[in-house]
Design an enzyme around this catalytic site. Sequence first.
Site, mmCIF file in Angstrom:
data_model
loop_
_atom_site.group_PDB
_atom_site.id
_atom_site.type_symbol
_atom_site.label_atom_id
_atom_site.label_comp_id
_atom_site.label_asym_id
_atom_site.label_seq_id
_atom_site.Cartn_x
_atom_site.Cartn_y
_atom_site.Cartn_z
ATOM 1 N N TYR A 1 31.523 0.869 113.621
ATOM 2 C CA TYR A 1 30.334 0.569 112.718
ATOM 3 C C TYR A 1 30.511 -0.957 112.139
ATOM 4 O O TYR A 1 29.791 -1.943 112.288
ATOM 5 C CB TYR A 1 30.235 1.306 111.681
ATOM 6 N N SER B 1 25.433 -4.935 107.023
ATOM 7 C CA SER B 1 26.059 -4.111 106.289
ATOM 8 C C SER B 1 27.192 -4.960 105.694
ATOM 9 O O SER B 1 27.702 -5.872 106.183
ATOM 10 C CB SER B 1 26.766 -2.798 107.115
#
Length: 257
Positions: free
Chosen positions: A162, A147
């Site tokens: 995350y 990401s």
Amino acid sequence: MKSYFDLKGQTAIVTGCSTGLGVQMAKALANQGANIVAVARRLDKIEAVASEIKEEFGVKTLAVRCDITDTQAVDDMVKKVMETFGRIDILINNAGTGAVAPAEDITDEQFNNEINIDLFGTFRVARAVAKVAMIPAKYGRIINIASMYGLVGNKVAPCSPYHAAKGGVVNMTRALAAEWGKYNITVNAICPGYFYSPLTKETLDSDFFQQNAQTMIPLSRYGNEGELDSAAIFLAAPSSAYVTGVALPVDGGYTSM
């Protein structure tokens, strides 16, 4: 004429292949001729995806239910793929999750769950595929979906576990690239920004997120369906043999600022 991105006869596993970006990337590889193994926890979803891809692209497909937090399930999945196709040339590690909450309120369970799925889950599948298929074949293309939040922090959606997990995926990608290069296995990461999907459309079209796009993204918009496909095809291609250990942002320029 040379076809730089021809994947005919190759077998690709795509995890998290029940919806969204996983399905899009699976279709992109199938469009180049790869046989597709759709992997996720919801069997009905991946069976439908596998059937759709087979019908649309004329390639062989297989749906395998697998929880990537379960080592035995991962090993069994890889064994089934090898029994069916006899080879695994491409792995797209796309399965993941995301807990959004202020860091001071994140529970131990949330943090552990994030690491177990996004980081350890990615490693589990890569380890099994490399050991059983790619190292013996002296060939492989592993693409880990990290990401842009594996590269930077953010003030829009607090999700420190995350960030930690995806940052781990980025550097694990480098470590595996260094370790498995001698086997002619390339290991790369794609770092997507926000992409439109049925689940994100309402959020991304909100006034707040539209203003954020204008402020934070050089292209002033979020990613559209299909705009991750070419990156996946590029990194999966045999002709990309000298590209490894890379974290490739596909984020409209977000991480350039």
